[in-house]
Design a protein around this motif. Structure first.
Motif, short mmCIF file in Angstrom:
data_model
loop_
_atom_site.label_atom_id
_atom_site.label_comp_id
_atom_site.label_asym_id
_atom_site.label_seq_id
_atom_site.Cartn_x
_atom_site.Cartn_y
_atom_site.Cartn_z
N SER A 263 100.00 21.12 -20.45
CA SER A 263 99.19 21.56 -21.60
C SER A 263 98.39 19.78 -21.16
O SER A 263 97.45 20.57 -21.68
N VAL A 264 98.84 19.36 -20.94
CA VAL A 264 97.79 18.20 -20.55
C VAL A 264 96.43 18.23 -19.57
O VAL A 264 95.44 17.92 -19.78
N ALA A 265 97.45 19.18 -17.88
CA ALA A 265 96.07 18.80 -17.59
C ALA A 265 95.59 20.65 -17.59
O ALA A 265 93.88 20.53 -17.72
N LYS A 266 95.58 21.42 -18.90
CA LYS A 266 94.95 22.80 -19.51
C LYS A 266 93.66 22.27 -19.98
O LYS A 266 92.60 22.69 -20.52
N SER A 267 94.80 21.24 -21.55
CA SER A 267 93.54 20.64 -22.01
C SER A 267 92.79 19.69 -22.13
O SER A 267 91.51 19.87 -22.71
N LEU A 268 92.59 18.82 -20.74
CA LEU A 268 91.74 18.14 -20.63
C LEU A 268 90.91 18.06 -19.16
O LEU A 268 90.25 17.55 -18.29
N ASP A 269 91.27 19.32 -18.96
CA ASP A 269 90.38 19.71 -17.02
C ASP A 269 91.23 18.72 -16.18
O ASP A 269 90.23 18.25 -15.22
N LEU A 270 92.14 18.54 -16.41
CA LEU A 270 93.23 17.73 -15.06
C LEU A 270 94.08 18.74 -14.63
O LEU A 270 94.14 19.53 -14.34
N SER A 271 94.46 17.40 -12.89
CA SER A 271 95.15 18.70 -12.13
C SER A 271 96.07 18.22 -12.96
O SER A 271 96.52 17.20 -13.67
N VAL A 272 97.31 18.80 -12.74
CA VAL A 272 98.91 18.81 -12.47
C VAL A 272 99.46 17.36 -12.50
O VAL A 272 100.10 16.56 -13.06
N ALA A 273 99.39 17.08 -11.09
CA ALA A 273 99.56 15.31 -10.74
C ALA A 273 98.62 14.20 -11.67
O ALA A 273 99.48 12.74 -11.61
N GLY A 274 97.72 14.22 -11.67
CA GLY A 274 96.80 13.51 -12.69
C GLY A 274 97.70 13.44 -13.85
O GLY A 274 97.90 12.89 -14.88
N ALA A 275 97.83 14.39 -14.89
CA ALA A 275 98.52 14.96 -15.71
C ALA A 275 99.72 14.12 -15.81
O ALA A 275 100.50 13.12 -16.75
N ILE A 276 100.43 14.28 -14.84
CA ILE A 276 101.61 13.59 -14.80
C ILE A 276 102.01 12.24 -14.30
O ILE A 276 102.25 11.27 -15.62
#
Length: 338
Positions: A263-276
């Protein structure tokens, strides 16, 4: 129960409702406060309906509107947060039933869902409206108690009438202020040990006012805890040389019961690795708590108890206004779609 005690409770209830409305309008964390207050009220109503919700059932859209998943079977779920004209409550039985989410399904017979035929429900609601029309005049917060009591007495629907009565009473009373989405009284009643379901007369009025006081105080306590969390988070972010998008992640977490790397990656337009990575930094700092799952399926929440999980407190507000989290600064706290 003497009249002076009742007058004192009424004044306190009205004062707290005005305070909640003011905090919902002026608090620097008013966006997450409004969302989490509505979530808490939904949980309270569902628990009183014996159909408790899980955090996974809650949906928050980009505008901050709170909805529930298709797995939510609690009664009156469509009425929570949905406006209704006061005249509709007193004079339009079909409109009132529609607001409560009671709509005929031509493909399902009433006996298959243990529900009365619609015509019978309309007749029962009309009888309830006749009875509330002859009630003695009283201020809204007291009048709403008698309206809810009479609804439970008539039980027009047959199932879910306890929750329906609270929704109607809440809309007639606390719902006149911008501080309740329909479950503020339920939030107060579930903390009460008084026999409110059987109470009548002055005892019922006192219990009802006490529930309003408790529910409003729960929202005010939540606002204080959220601002305390925001102050601690802002100190951590300001102390980092390169905070990146950590502030946006925490803002997202404040506005949702749970978040995940997806959800963070989708909301902030980040990669999943960056969100993690951002979630790991916040977790290590104690600003997020891991709730469940593994790797990309983990969910996180802020360490702030919901109103139903925290004891009521009456001590003075220890936090100053945290302008760091105000959505008037740079727009960083605008609603984030997920």
């Amino acid at each position: 129960m003497d009249d002076m005690s009742l007058i004192s409770s009424y004044a306190e209830a009205q004062s707290l409702l005005a305070r909640v409305e003011e905090r919902r309008r002026l608090s620097p964390i008013r966006l997450p406060l409004g969302i989490r207050s509505r979530v808490a009220e939904r949980h309270a109503l569902a628990r009183l309906d014996n159909l408790p919700l899980q955090d996974e059932d809650i949906r928050v859209d980009g505008r901050g509107a709170v909805r529930t998943s298709d797995f939510d079977l609690s009664h009156g779920r469509r009425a929570i947060g949905t406006p209704i004209n006061l005249e509709t409550i007193t004079s339009d039985s079909a409109g009132l039933l529609d607001w409560l989410g009671i709509r005929p399904d031509r493909g399902i017979l009433p006996m298959q869902v243990w529900q009365r035929p619609l015509a019978d429900m309309i007749e029962a609601v009309t009888a309830w409206q006749r009875d509330i029309a002859v009630l003695s005049p009283s201020p809204p917060l007291l009048h709403s108690a008698h309206m809810a009591h009479l609804w439970r007495h008539h039980a027009p629907v047959g199932r879910g009438d306890l929750v329906y009565s609270l929704l109607i009473g809440d809309r007639w009373g606390p719902g006149r202020w911008d501080g309740s989405a329909g479950g503020l009284i339920a939030l107060g009643l579930e903390r009460s040990s008084a026999p409110w379901r059987r109470a009548q007369g002055k005892a019922m009025e006192q219990i009802w006012l006490s529930a309003i006081i408790t529910g409003a105080q729960a929202h005010l306590d939540l606002e204080v805890r959220l601002r305390g969390y925001a102050a601690r988070a802002s100190q951590f972010i300001n102390a980092r040389r390169r905070p990146g998008r950590l502030k946006e992640v925490l803002a997202l977490a404040m506005a949702h019961p749970r978040i995940s790397s997806g959800s963070v990656a989708k909301s902030l337009d980040l990669s999943v690795a960056g969100a993690i990575k951002l979630l790991s930094i916040a977790t290590d700092a104690g600003l997020l708590i891991e709730r469940s799952g593994q790797a990309s399926y983990r969910s996180y929440a802020i360490p702030v108890a919901a109103p139903s999980e925290a004891p009521s407190r009456t001590r003075a507000d220890p936090f100053e206004v945290a302008s760091f989290w105000s959505d008037e600064d740079d727009g960083d706290l605008a609603p984030i779609p997920i």
